[in-house]
Design an enzyme around this catalytic site. Structure first.
Site, mmCIF file in Angstrom:
data_model
loop_
_atom_site.group_PDB
_atom_site.id
_atom_site.type_symbol
_atom_site.label_atom_id
_atom_site.label_comp_id
_atom_site.label_asym_id
_atom_site.label_seq_id
_atom_site.Cartn_x
_atom_site.Cartn_y
_atom_site.Cartn_z
ATOM 1 N N LYS A 10 0.894 -0.900 0.402
ATOM 2 C CA LYS A 10 -0.051 0.732 -0.320
ATOM 3 C C LYS A 10 1.000 1.227 -0.027
ATOM 4 O O LYS A 10 1.843 1.253 1.078
ATOM 5 C CB LYS A 10 -0.886 -0.060 1.079
ATOM 6 C CG LYS A 10 -0.781 -0.248 2.674
ATOM 7 C CD LYS A 10 -0.384 1.724 3.110
ATOM 8 C CE LYS A 10 -0.294 1.842 4.374
ATOM 9 N NZ LYS A 10 1.157 2.789 4.972
ATOM 10 N N PRO A 95 9.312 -3.809 0.008
ATOM 11 C CA PRO A 95 11.359 -3.592 1.177
ATOM 12 C C PRO A 95 9.865 -3.695 2.339
ATOM 13 O O PRO A 95 9.162 -3.202 2.250
ATOM 14 C CB PRO A 95 11.438 -2.521 0.403
ATOM 15 C CG PRO A 95 11.011 -2.004 -1.172
ATOM 16 C CD PRO A 95 9.184 -3.065 -1.051
ATOM 17 N N VAL A 96 10.831 -4.201 3.638
ATOM 18 C CA VAL A 96 11.161 -4.387 4.712
ATOM 19 C C VAL A 96 10.735 -3.034 5.487
ATOM 20 O O VAL A 96 11.640 -1.844 5.077
ATOM 21 C CB VAL A 96 11.299 -5.789 5.216
ATOM 22 C CG1 VAL A 96 11.506 -5.977 7.172
ATOM 23 C CG2 VAL A 96 11.069 -6.901 4.441
ATOM 24 N N ALA A 98 9.412 -0.216 5.027
ATOM 25 C CA ALA A 98 9.442 1.045 4.167
ATOM 26 C C ALA A 98 8.448 2.242 4.291
ATOM 27 O O ALA A 98 8.119 3.108 3.800
ATOM 28 C CB ALA A 98 9.487 0.434 3.006
ATOM 29 N N GLY A 99 7.102 1.027 5.170
ATOM 30 C CA GLY A 99 6.031 2.251 5.921
ATOM 31 C C GLY A 99 5.036 2.088 4.246
ATOM 32 O O GLY A 99 3.364 2.319 3.848
ATOM 33 N N ALA A 101 3.644 -1.325 4.414
ATOM 34 C CA ALA A 101 2.200 -2.766 4.911
ATOM 35 C C ALA A 101 2.753 -3.683 4.437
ATOM 36 O O ALA A 101 2.218 -4.364 4.568
ATOM 37 C CB ALA A 101 0.718 -2.040 4.691
ATOM 38 N N GLY A 102 4.070 -4.922 4.101
ATOM 39 C CA GLY A 102 4.368 -5.883 3.568
ATOM 40 C C GLY A 102 3.779 -6.822 4.291
ATOM 41 O O GLY A 102 3.600 -7.873 4.373
ATOM 42 N N GLY A 103 4.899 -6.352 6.120
ATOM 43 C CA GLY A 103 3.852 -7.924 6.500
ATOM 44 C C GLY A 103 2.468 -7.649 7.026
ATOM 45 O O GLY A 103 2.292 -8.935 7.302
ATOM 46 N N SER A 104 2.058 -7.131 6.969
ATOM 47 C CA SER A 104 0.514 -6.802 7.193
ATOM 48 C C SER A 104 0.119 -7.226 6.361
ATOM 49 O O SER A 104 -1.151 -8.337 5.886
ATOM 50 C CB SER A 104 -0.389 -5.048 7.845
ATOM 51 O OG SER A 104 0.591 -5.027 8.591
ATOM 52 N N ASP A 137 -2.918 -1.965 10.344
ATOM 53 C CA ASP A 137 -2.769 -1.887 8.699
ATOM 54 C C ASP A 137 -3.717 -3.300 8.570
ATOM 55 O O ASP A 137 -3.823 -3.292 6.747
ATOM 56 C CB ASP A 137 -1.364 -1.657 8.276
ATOM 57 C CG ASP A 137 -0.691 -0.752 7.971
ATOM 58 O OD1 ASP A 137 -1.577 0.185 8.948
ATOM 59 O OD2 ASP A 137 0.291 -0.166 7.823
HETATM 60 P P1 ATP Z 1 3.248 -0.597 8.013
HETATM 61 O O1 ATP Z 1 4.034 0.316 6.762
HETATM 62 O O2 ATP Z 1 2.924 -1.371 8.466
HETATM 63 O O3 ATP Z 1 4.062 0.232 8.729
HETATM 64 P P2 ATP Z 1 6.454 -1.556 7.219
HETATM 65 O O4 ATP Z 1 6.844 -1.808 5.872
HETATM 66 O O5 ATP Z 1 6.921 -0.549 7.704
HETATM 67 O O6 ATP Z 1 4.407 -2.000 7.995
HETATM 68 P P3 ATP Z 1 7.318 -4.411 7.592
HETATM 69 O O7 ATP Z 1 7.898 -4.466 5.810
HETATM 70 O O8 ATP Z 1 5.182 -4.416 7.115
HETATM 71 O O9 ATP Z 1 7.190 -2.140 7.514
HETATM 72 O O10 ATP Z 1 7.296 -5.343 8.785
HETATM 73 C C1 ATP Z 1 8.661 -4.391 9.868
HETATM 74 C C2 ATP Z 1 8.665 -5.735 11.168
HETATM 75 O O11 ATP Z 1 8.125 -7.131 10.620
HETATM 76 C C3 ATP Z 1 9.941 -6.293 10.615
HETATM 77 O O12 ATP Z 1 11.009 -5.911 12.286
HETATM 78 C C4 ATP Z 1 10.183 -7.500 10.251
HETATM 79 O O13 ATP Z 1 11.242 -8.575 10.634
HETATM 80 C C5 ATP Z 1 8.516 -8.219 11.054
HETATM 81 N N1 ATP Z 1 8.234 -9.301 10.426
HETATM 82 C C6 ATP Z 1 7.204 -9.575 10.666
HETATM 83 N N2 ATP Z 1 6.252 -10.276 9.541
HETATM 84 C C7 ATP Z 1 6.983 -9.787 8.736
HETATM 85 C C8 ATP Z 1 6.885 -9.735 6.927
HETATM 86 N N3 ATP Z 1 5.663 -11.324 7.053
HETATM 87 N N4 ATP Z 1 6.656 -9.401 6.609
HETATM 88 C C9 ATP Z 1 7.686 -8.462 6.148
HETATM 89 N N5 ATP Z 1 7.973 -8.230 7.920
HETATM 90 C C10 ATP Z 1 8.194 -8.525 8.796
#
Ligand code: ATP
Length: 290
Positions: A10, A95-96, A98-99, A101-104, A137
């Site tokens: 997203k 990308p992890v 990154a903002g 919502a990859g994990g969500s 998210d």
């Molecule tokens: P948001 O935009 O919801 O704030 P984000 O993009 O900043 O999410 P994510 O990449 O969703 O962050 O996740 C960040 C943290 O969650 C990391 O510390 C990662 O180790 C942990 N995590 C647990 N499960 C997952 C997954 N399936 N994919 C990515 N990160 C995960």
């Protein structure tokens, strides 16, 4: 059986923080948009009680710590269905940290598979309620499309889709700490807020220019100096012909909004040598989620 489900990223067209709540969470108001940058989540039931997660990123949690495993555990807990063993495999492209919502989104993909296979009668509202227990998210990631998300993100209003356009998303190598950003919001008064209602009117009128000039994320106002690359990339997008550029979520990924594909492709090609995590993306509508 093996079930394969896309998990889309997203972007935040807007991100506003309205205040802090007694429960410690912040009251948010965000216009979210799903894009076709996706992880692929494969769920395979197996005998035995364990939920295991594998992925092509060695540092992601393999057990309970993975959001995908948490989502499965919550599903069984909330439905009172006997927990089934699952192998969840995630091919990670979003990308992890990154903002985006990859994990969500991975968690939401697991919830969609479990509903489809075990509780097809369950309403979307019920599934979103389970999602909100997994993460703020997750309800949006279950729904997708163009959405106004309020509260912690669980109060959602569907919005009309954006007119056709292209996004280039660029994640600089710095990592942003979401709790740190929220703590800075508390310390510093926010100077600007997005004009969310005006952006929604522009969406209703299919006015891409009107949408572009209203992209805004309040976190940009509190970003510490060490995240200067966020502003550098925003500037580059504008020089490269983007209608507008903004950080998404708690960053540090930045996106440029383009009306025309050739300019977007040119921006991708110019930025990618310096920032390997740069992607050309299209809109994903809600219909893809059903
Ligand atoms: P948001 O935009 O919801 O704030 P984000 O993009 O900043 O999410 P994510 O990449 O969703 O962050 O996740 C960040 C943290 O969650 C990391 O510390 C990662 O180790 C942990 N995590 C647990 N499960 C997952 C997954 N399936 N994919 C990515 N990160 C995960």
């Amino acid at each position: 059986m093996v079930y394969t489900e896309p998990a889309f990223a997203k972007l935040n067209l807007t991100l506003d923080i309205l205040g802090r709540r007694p429960d410690g969470y912040h009251d948010m108001r965000m216009v979210m948009q799903s894009i076709d940058l996706q992880d692929t989540v494969t769920v395979t039931p197996h005998p035995g009680p364990e939920i295991q997660v594998s992925s092509d990123l060695p540092y992601l949690p393999r057990g309970d710590g993975n959001i995908a495993a948490k989502a499965a555990a919550r599903f069984f807990e909330q439905t009172n269905l006997p927990p089934s063993g699952l192998s969840i495999d995630i091919r990670k492209r979003i990308p992890v940290c990154a903002g985006m919502a990859g994990g969500s989104s991975d968690g939401a993909a697991v919830l969609r598979v479990l509903r489809r296979t075990l509780r097809p009668d369950m309403s979307s509202k019920e599934l979103e309620e389970i999602g909100s227990l997994v993460g703020s998210d997750v309800p949006y990631c279950l729904r997708g499309g163009s959405v106004l998300a309020e509260g912690r993100g669980e109060r959602m209003t569907d919005l009309p889709p954006l007119p056709p356009c292209w996004f280039v998303v660029c994640k600089p190598p710095c990592a942003v700490s979401t709790p740190e950003l929220f703590s800075l919001v508390r310390m510093k008064r926010l100077r600007f807020h997005p004009r969310t209602a005006e952006l929604i009117s522009a969406l209703e009128q299919g006015d891409l220019e009107g949408i572009a000039v209203r992209l805004y994320n309040v976190f940009e106002d509190v970003l510490p100096r060490r995240y200067a690359q966020v502003f550098e990339i925003k500037g580059r997008f504008l020089e490269l012909g983007a209608m507008a550029a903004s950080m998404t979520g708690s960053g540090p990924a930045v996106f440029g909004l383009f009306r025309d594909k050739p300019l977007a492709v040119q921006a991708l090609e110019i930025l990618r040598p310096q920032f390997p995590s740069t992607f050309l993306c299209e809109l994903v509508g809600r219909a893809v989620y059903n």
